[in-house]
Design an enzyme around this catalytic site. Structure first.
Site, mmCIF file in Angstrom:
data_model
loop_
_atom_site.group_PDB
_atom_site.id
_atom_site.type_symbol
_atom_site.label_atom_id
_atom_site.label_comp_id
_atom_site.label_asym_id
_atom_site.label_seq_id
_atom_site.Cartn_x
_atom_site.Cartn_y
_atom_site.Cartn_z
ATOM 1 N N GLY A 71 5.617 3.196 0.033
ATOM 2 C CA GLY A 71 6.270 4.007 -0.992
ATOM 3 C C GLY A 71 5.461 3.988 -2.270
ATOM 4 N N SER A 114 0.844 -1.197 0.000
ATOM 5 C CA SER A 114 0.000 0.000 0.000
ATOM 6 C C SER A 114 0.877 1.243 0.000
ATOM 7 C CB SER A 114 -0.911 -0.006 1.219
ATOM 8 O OG SER A 114 -0.126 0.146 2.383
ATOM 9 N N LYS A 115 0.201 2.373 -0.002
ATOM 10 C CA LYS A 115 0.902 3.653 -0.097
ATOM 11 C C LYS A 115 2.041 3.808 0.900
ATOM 12 C CE LYS A 115 -2.899 4.006 -1.548
ATOM 13 N NZ LYS A 115 -4.173 3.617 -1.099
ATOM 14 N N ARG A 116 1.826 3.270 2.093
ATOM 15 C CA ARG A 116 2.880 3.492 3.093
ATOM 16 C C ARG A 116 4.169 2.744 2.783
ATOM 17 N NH1 ARG A 116 2.696 -0.656 6.906
ATOM 18 N NH2 ARG A 116 1.046 -2.137 6.463
#
Length: 474
Positions: free
Chosen positions: A246, A242-244
């Site tokens: 990167g 996911s976004k976290r």
RNA sequence: GGUCCCAUCGUCUAGAGGCCCAGGACGUAGCCCUCUCAAGGCUAAGACACGGGUUCGAAUCCCGUUGGGACCGCCA
């Protein structure tokens, strides 16, 4: 007819609530590969029934991403919001046949019951209280699908084999919301039926939805398609990517200077293999692709290996092609102006020795900087080490000799260098390094003779002179 | 909590009962090449989660344990 014996029809069905995710891109690619391998049809279908989260912008971003990756589709893009009449007629049919029913429970009530069930440690499942009530008008009511409550449902998955689910676990899911719009589990099936889909290739986060969908296919009188549930892509902490973790969107990698072929090659190898082979052309992928070689376990996305693959692709790309691709990066990095044009032939020539030193197009653009800029910027450490009293005379001598070279080619330049080091009985490095700093500003570059040739006589002499003056002043 | 899935080097993987004291790739370390940096070549360290079976023989088959993941919405 036996499912799978007819023409292959597959689809990629993203919901436009974000950019094209690399997990989605891989799913799309596997679908595409399967279609191309079997000379079948690849359909793009936008699942935008959640109107609050879907946007035009994301639809365009997904389409752009697909095009950039070279994933061409044969039908579509269809949009589910254009097809509400299809879903309605299928729902009406199920209602008329008693395979679905109106549910008058409010979302609030349902939520409350869910919380209670959770507190008591019970299974979270609709209790079916509207199942047998009078039909009513269906005003403000949702429509639920009547799942079988006994027996079992078997999913035959092309990757995982036989998976058995107890029907008692299946929920009477809502297929039409009380506002009349259809829900995901219903639209997928209705569309697959309507579009005559033969193989459903998707992420394994949908595996638990499959038995429910199987009953809907059956209720609609459609032969069950074949399923292939792909393992997830994880981040370094083994959690779903996911976004976290990167960058996760295709666009982000495009902007960082990755090549579409490298992304595709990296993604396809994440979960699929063909012996020990790491690098594939598209034709090879189409030829070799098969579900038998898809792994069952989730895979961790490894940025280092992807970077290596990208550098491999850059190294093996034609310089002329890279010259085209690098232009936008030269602009974004302010190395050239927006309307400034470069001599393509010269640019290709400059790129050739640089491409095996660049892992991304961004890096490639950056290493072109010293050729294009009017002036050099010295790296302080490099300057201190090589541009000093000890190198002034030899730089001066070089400048002097280079001035009279007619054919400013690497070959001729090398002759000059060799003559000088021989005369002074020093190693080539003693001359090459100061020159490298004088010309490029740093201690790292391609072979020095080549660099000088690409730089050209005029700039070379100018920079040598500047270096000599710099030493003189200090 | 319930259901389902998964389990080989740090990571991606090869491996379909003997070819495996487990092979390749990325990464890491060293060496070679060398005008620097790369690229390239060579070498090294590094894994069958655990416990039971089955079998003459198991990374491969079965069961269990442990660990990870997904799903359980009037989201998709």
């Amino acid at each position: 007819m036996i499912r799978g014996a007819e023409e292959v029809r597959v689809r990629f069905a993203p919901s436009p609530t974000g950019h094209l995710h690399i997990g989605g891109a891989r799913t799309a690619f596997y679908n595409w590969l399967y279609a191309r391998h079997h000379k079948g049809t690849f359909i793009l279908r936008i699942e935008d029934t959640d109107r609050t989260r879907s946007t035009e912008e994301y639809i365009n971003a997904i389409i752009e991403g697909m095009k950039w990756l070279g994933l061409d589709w044969d039908e579509g893009p269809y949009r589910q919001t254009d097809r509400f009449d299809v879903y309605k007629s299928y729902a009406d049919k199920l209602l008329a046949e008693g395979k679905a029913y109106f549910c008058y429970c409010s979302p609030e009530e349902l939520e409350q019951r869910r919380q209670e069930a959770l507190a008591q440690g019970k299974t979270l499942k609709y209790d079916g209280r509207c199942r047998n009530r009078d039909k009513g008008q269906g005003k403000n009511a949702a429509v639920r699908f009547k799942m079988p409550q006994e027996g079992e449902t078997v999913v035959h998955d092309l990757i995982r084999g036989r998976i058995v689910f107890e029907n008692a676990q299946l929920d009477d899911l809502i297929i039409i919301r009380s506002d009349g719009t259809p829900t995901y589990n219903f639209t997928v099936v209705a569309d697959d039926v309507d579009m005559n889909i033969t193989h459903v290739i998707r992420g394994d986060d949908h595996l638990n939805n499959t038995p429910k969908q199987i009953h809907i296919y059956a209720a609609l009188g459609y032969e069950i398609p074949l399923f292939a549930h792909l393992p997830m892509i994880l981040g370094a902490d083994k959690a779903r990517l996911s976004k976290r973790h990167g960058a996760t969107s295709v666009t982000a990698y495009k902007e960082m200077g990755y090549l579409p072929d490298a992304l595709v090659n990296y993604l396809v190898r994440l979960g699929w293999s063909h012996g020990d082979q790491e690098v594939f052309t598209r034709d090879e992928l189409i030829q070799y692709f098969s579900f038998e070689n898809i792994g069952k376990s989730a895979a961790v996305f490894n940025p280092e290996k992807f970077l290596w693959l990208n550098s491999h692709y850059i190294m093996n790309s034609a310089s002329e092609k890279l010259a085209e691709l690098v232009i936008p990066f030269l602009i974004t990095q302010g190395i050239i102006g927006k309307s400034q044009s470069l001599n393509k032939e010269w640019l290709s020539k400059a790129i050739t020795p640089l491409k095996e030193r660049s892992k991304t197009l961004t890096e490639l653009a950056n290493s072109l900087r010293y050729y294009i800029a009017d002036d050099v910027e010295y790296n302080e450490k490099a300057k201190a080490k090589f541009l000093n009293e000890g190198s002034r005379d030899i730089l001066f001598e070089l400048k002097d000799k280079l001035m009279v070279v007619r054919d400013f080619s690497a070959e001729e330049i090398e002759k000059v260098f060799r003559a000088i080091i021989e005369k002074h009985n020093v190693k080539l490095g003693n001359l090459a390094q100061p020159v490298r700093v004088a010309i490029t500003g740093s201690t790292e570059s391609p072979g020095i003779f080549e660099v000088l040739e690409i730089m050209g006589k005029e700039k070379t002499l100018k920079r040598l002179e500047k270096a000599i003056n710099t030493i003189g002043v200090s």
